[in-house]
Design a protein around this motif. Structure first.
Motif, PDB file in Angstrom:
ATOM      1  N   ALA A  30     -45.325 -41.071  41.308  1.00  0.00           N
ATOM      2  CA  ALA A  30     -44.533 -41.079  42.533  1.00  0.00           C
ATOM      3  C   ALA A  30     -43.647 -39.845  42.560  1.00  0.00           C
ATOM      4  N   SER A  31     -43.434 -39.315  43.759  1.00  0.00           N
ATOM      5  CA  SER A  31     -42.525 -38.178  43.922  1.00  0.00           C
ATOM      6  C   SER A  31     -41.769 -38.347  45.227  1.00  0.00           C
ATOM      7  N   GLY A 112     -57.646 -38.615  39.489  1.00  0.00           N
ATOM      8  CA  GLY A 112     -56.427 -38.866  38.754  1.00  0.00           C
ATOM      9  C   GLY A 112     -55.189 -38.389  39.482  1.00  0.00           C
ATOM     10  N   VAL A 113     -54.101 -38.251  38.738  1.00  0.00           N
ATOM     11  CA  VAL A 113     -52.801 -37.910  39.310  1.00  0.00           C
ATOM     12  C   VAL A 113     -52.360 -36.534  38.816  1.00  0.00           C
ATOM     13  N   PRO A 114     -51.366 -35.923  39.470  1.00  0.00           N
ATOM     14  CA  PRO A 114     -50.897 -34.598  39.047  1.00  0.00           C
ATOM     15  C   PRO A 114     -50.399 -34.591  37.608  1.00  0.00           C
ATOM     16  N   ALA A 115     -50.478 -33.436  36.983  1.00  0.00           N
ATOM     17  CA  ALA A 115     -50.060 -33.297  35.580  1.00  0.00           C
ATOM     18  C   ALA A 115     -48.576 -33.599  35.411  1.00  0.00           C
ATOM     19  N   ASP A 116     -47.756 -33.208  36.390  1.00  0.00           N
ATOM     20  CA  ASP A 116     -46.324 -33.497  36.376  1.00  0.00           C
ATOM     21  C   ASP A 116     -45.648 -33.012  35.094  1.00  0.00           C
ATOM     22  N   GLU A 117     -45.880 -31.760  34.761  1.00  0.00           N
ATOM     23  CA  GLU A 117     -45.259 -31.186  33.565  1.00  0.00           C
ATOM     24  C   GLU A 117     -43.753 -31.068  33.764  1.00  0.00           C
ATOM     25  N   LEU A 174     -38.244 -34.630  43.368  1.00  0.00           N
ATOM     26  CA  LEU A 174     -38.081 -35.484  42.192  1.00  0.00           C
ATOM     27  C   LEU A 174     -39.397 -36.173  41.862  1.00  0.00           C
ATOM     28  N   SER A 175     -39.731 -36.203  40.595  1.00  0.00           N
ATOM     29  CA  SER A 175     -40.831 -37.020  40.082  1.00  0.00           C
ATOM     30  C   SER A 175     -40.393 -37.511  38.700  1.00  0.00           C
ATOM     31  N   LYS A 176     -41.274 -38.152  37.982  1.00  0.00           N
ATOM     32  CA  LYS A 176     -40.900 -38.674  36.660  1.00  0.00           C
ATOM     33  C   LYS A 176     -40.398 -37.553  35.759  1.00  0.00           C
ATOM     34  N   ASN A 177     -41.028 -36.384  35.841  1.00  0.00           N
ATOM     35  CA  ASN A 177     -40.693 -35.288  34.932  1.00  0.00           C
ATOM     36  C   ASN A 177     -40.133 -34.049  35.622  1.00  0.00           C
ATOM     37  N   ARG A 178     -39.909 -34.120  36.929  1.00  0.00           N
ATOM     38  CA  ARG A 178     -39.433 -32.943  37.654  1.00  0.00           C
ATOM     39  C   ARG A 178     -38.158 -33.254  38.442  1.00  0.00           C
ATOM     40  N   ASP A 179     -37.235 -32.311  38.363  1.00  0.00           N
ATOM     41  CA  ASP A 179     -35.959 -32.403  39.083  1.00  0.00           C
ATOM     42  C   ASP A 179     -35.662 -31.002  39.605  1.00  0.00           C
ATOM     43  N   LEU A 180     -36.053 -30.732  40.858  1.00  0.00           N
ATOM     44  CA  LEU A 180     -36.001 -29.380  41.410  1.00  0.00           C
ATOM     45  C   LEU A 180     -35.176 -29.340  42.690  1.00  0.00           C
ATOM     46  N   MET A 181     -34.386 -28.283  42.858  1.00  0.00           N
ATOM     47  CA  MET A 181     -33.665 -28.071  44.107  1.00  0.00           C
ATOM     48  C   MET A 181     -33.736 -26.597  44.474  1.00  0.00           C
ATOM     49  N   GLN A 182     -33.903 -26.316  45.762  1.00  0.00           N
ATOM     50  CA  GLN A 182     -33.920 -24.930  46.217  1.00  0.00           C
ATOM     51  C   GLN A 182     -33.185 -24.805  47.547  1.00  0.00           C
ATOM     52  N   ASP A 183     -32.538 -23.654  47.713  1.00  0.00           N
ATOM     53  CA  ASP A 183     -31.780 -23.343  48.920  1.00  0.00           C
ATOM     54  C   ASP A 183     -32.182 -21.943  49.351  1.00  0.00           C
ATOM     55  N   GLY A 304     -42.107 -16.028  53.644  1.00  0.00           N
ATOM     56  CA  GLY A 304     -43.027 -16.900  52.927  1.00  0.00           C
ATOM     57  C   GLY A 304     -42.555 -17.170  51.515  1.00  0.00           C
ATOM     58  N   SER A 305     -41.294 -16.847  51.216  1.00  0.00           N
ATOM     59  CA  SER A 305     -40.770 -16.967  49.852  1.00  0.00           C
ATOM     60  C   SER A 305     -40.058 -18.302  49.634  1.00  0.00           C
ATOM     61  N   TYR A 306     -40.320 -18.904  48.482  1.00  0.00           N
ATOM     62  CA  TYR A 306     -39.593 -20.097  48.047  1.00  0.00           C
ATOM     63  C   TYR A 306     -39.795 -20.236  46.549  1.00  0.00           C
ATOM     64  N   PHE A 307     -39.148 -21.243  45.931  1.00  0.00           N
ATOM     65  CA  PHE A 307     -39.189 -21.405  44.479  1.00  0.00           C
ATOM     66  C   PHE A 307     -40.151 -22.501  44.037  1.00  0.00           C
ATOM     67  N   PHE A 308     -40.374 -23.494  44.888  1.00  0.00           N
ATOM     68  CA  PHE A 308     -41.411 -24.500  44.622  1.00  0.00           C
ATOM     69  C   PHE A 308     -41.948 -24.980  45.964  1.00  0.00           C
ATOM     70  N   ASP A 309     -43.194 -25.441  45.960  1.00  0.00           N
ATOM     71  CA  ASP A 309     -43.786 -25.877  47.224  1.00  0.00           C
ATOM     72  C   ASP A 309     -43.433 -27.329  47.506  1.00  0.00           C
ATOM     73  N   ASP A 310     -43.978 -27.893  48.564  1.00  0.00           N
ATOM     74  CA  ASP A 310     -43.593 -29.233  48.995  1.00  0.00           C
ATOM     75  C   ASP A 310     -44.254 -30.340  48.187  1.00  0.00           C
ATOM     76  N   GLU A 311     -44.983 -29.961  47.138  1.00  0.00           N
ATOM     77  CA  GLU A 311     -45.556 -30.931  46.203  1.00  0.00           C
ATOM     78  C   GLU A 311     -44.972 -30.766  44.808  1.00  0.00           C
ATOM     79  N   GLY A 312     -43.935 -29.920  44.701  1.00  0.00           N
ATOM     80  CA  GLY A 312     -43.270 -29.736  43.424  1.00  0.00           C
ATOM     81  C   GLY A 312     -43.948 -28.749  42.490  1.00  0.00           C
ATOM     82  N   THR A 313     -44.935 -27.995  42.984  1.00  0.00           N
ATOM     83  CA  THR A 313     -45.579 -26.966  42.178  1.00  0.00           C
ATOM     84  C   THR A 313     -44.744 -25.692  42.249  1.00  0.00           C
ATOM     85  N   ILE A 314     -44.484 -25.091  41.101  1.00  0.00           N
ATOM     86  CA  ILE A 314     -43.666 -23.885  41.043  1.00  0.00           C
ATOM     87  C   ILE A 314     -44.388 -22.746  41.748  1.00  0.00           C
ATOM     88  N   ALA A 315     -43.630 -21.907  42.466  1.00  0.00           N
ATOM     89  CA  ALA A 315     -44.198 -20.786  43.213  1.00  0.00           C
ATOM     90  C   ALA A 315     -45.014 -19.876  42.307  1.00  0.00           C
TER      91      ALA A 315
END
Length: 475
Positions: A30-31, A112-117, A174-183, A304-315
């Protein structure tokens, strides 16, 4: 200065973590994506003055995604409180209880589900002048000055439009293993000069954009007279004689070719649906050896710049074409899983209420070693192409059709001053890209507009590259 974080998202973060923990008791993955975005548009023209909030881009809310081996589902909502948590959980259960059932004839993609590193960070883009610090009155005042300067350039200018906009985007993932914020803040500006001679009316357009603030207005001022002069030049333009010509493309036209020719064509959700010819050309030559093409939200400082996409994958910075060889495409999580490739950080939503698709970010060609002067000097007869206006492609057959406003005639290695307009640029994508024989050193990107997925699902992107020399069919 760095863009400040969203008080709204900071306030809700603890509640969202509690909600996520409860959901993870029932679902394998879940995310939660939280969005708090505000956007304003400013426009000054002969029709009047406008300063208004953009109702499409000003959004606040959340979307929950759950996945298991059977599939996935999503649930979006506008707000959350401690008292609302039980009701939200119930709505999710009710809405997603049939996750394992499908209509007759349909089947799940068992991947399966995302790796969620594990990953945790808070990051922000930078600006020099925040729109709120400058204020609406001052922004409109500056645009009014730009318009007056444009109108005074020549009596044949019948209107001059000066416009700009900004979007301040705050996101939490937010996911089980990810806690990301960008402005992040994106700004863009546009100048349009409209000129008339008798019954003939022509216009010239120039855009400017950045991942920054209203310091962008200084860059617009430098373009005012150039736009007005081009509109006047276009009053004496002639229709194009159809044919294949040697052409020099300015960075804006190069960017349109990049975006239309190989941008949409390598969005890998199109690979999954067998709607893109590029899928069968991975590892093959599709362009001149001079061509190396990138797409990356972490490359440059553009819209087109950001730090992570809308699925929590790092840019990422994805090399799509390397010295003419097609290496890979770009992907969201689901298309990457279907194709057994790693996601590239291109899963983007128009808003928290819309589905994530594979979308471009900053897409461009690397620079070369040639000078623009040498490119022009090398052409016996051809054109310098400027001011792209629109384009479309056919990813399944690799056709391209784009509109360009200006073709400046080149004869015996020199610009003659003669202009042709409007121009339709067409061709088979690999033929066009393989014909590239020279590229300038400096790379320029711009992202004043939006990109739609099937004429909808609009997101901001940028594209560009160097000046290029190529053989192009014009009409």
């Amino acid at each position: 200065m760095k863009v400040a974080s969203s008080p709204f998202l900071q306030e809700k973060k603890g509640l969202l973590k509690d909600l996520l923990s409860s959901i993870l008791e029932e679902y394998e993955y879940a995310s939660i994506l939280g969005q708090d975005s505000v956007s304003k548009n400013y426009n000054v023209s002969g029709r009047g003055v406008n300063a208004s909030q953009d109702s499409v881009l000003t959004r606040r809310g959340f979307v929950i995604r759950v996945m298991d081996d059977n599939g996935y589902g999503e649930y979006s909502f506008n707000d959350v409180s401690r008292e609302q948590l039980p009701a939200i959980l119930k709505s999710i259960r009710e809405g997603l209880k049939d996750l394992s059932s499908l209509p007759e004839g349909a089947s799940f993609m068992h991947k399966g589900v995302p790796a969620d590193e594990p990953e945790s960070f808070e990051r922000a883009s930078e600006y020099k002048l925040h729109p709120s610090e400058l204020g609406d009155k001052a922004i409109i005042g500056k645009l009014t000055e730009l318009r007056k300067k444009g109108m005074a350039f020549d009596e044949r200018i019948i209107d001059y439009i000066a416009a700009c906009s900004y979007q301040e985007i705050h996101k939490l993932f937010l996911s089980k293993n990810r806690d990301l914020m960008q402005d992040v803040m994106w700004t863009s500006g546009a100048l349009v000069a409209i000129a008339r001679k008798g019954q003939e009316i022509k216009q010239s357009y120039r855009g400017i954009s950045s991942a920054g603030g209203m310091e962008l207005l200084d860059g617009m001022e430098q373009l005012v007279e150039r736009v007005a002069n081009t509109a006047i030049e276009l009053l004496d333009s002639e229709p194009m004689i159809p044919g294949e010509y040697e052409c020099v493309c300015d960075p804006d036209v190069t960017g349109m070719i990049v975006h239309e020719a190989f941008g949409h064509g390598v969005e890998m959700d199109m690979f999954v649906k067998d709607r893109a010819l590029a899928k069968s050309y991975i590892g093959k030559q599709v362009a001149s050896e001079l061509v190396t093409m990138h797409d990356g939200a972490c490359v440059g400082e553009q819209t087109g710049s950001y730090f992570f996409d809308d699925e929590g994958t790092i840019a990422h910075n994805t090399v799509i074409i390397d010295k003419g060889i097609l290496k890979t495409g770009i992907s969201d999580i689901r298309s990457a899983e279907a194709l057994s490739t790693p996601p590239t950080g291109n899963g983007r939503r128009e808003s928290f209420e819309r589905k994530a698709y594979t979308r471009m970010t900053n897409t461009f060609f690397e620079g070369g070693k040639d000078s623009v002067e040498d490119m022009i000097a090398s052409i016996k007869y051809g054109f310098l192409l400027e001011e792209p206006s629109s384009g479309m492609e056919d990813p399944k057959n690799w056709g391209i059709q784009c509109m360009v406003s200006i073709a400046r005639e080149i004869k015996d290695g020199k610009l003659t001053g003669k202009i042709f307009s409007p121009i339709v640029l067409t061709g088979y994508v690999p033929d066009l890209l393989k014909s590239i024989s020279m590229m300038s050193e400096n790379v320029q990107l711009a992202g004043g507009g939006f990109c739609g997925k099937g004429y909808k699902e609009w997101v901001k992107v940028s594209n560009g590259g160097p000046y290029i020399k190529a053989k192009i069919r014009l009409g």
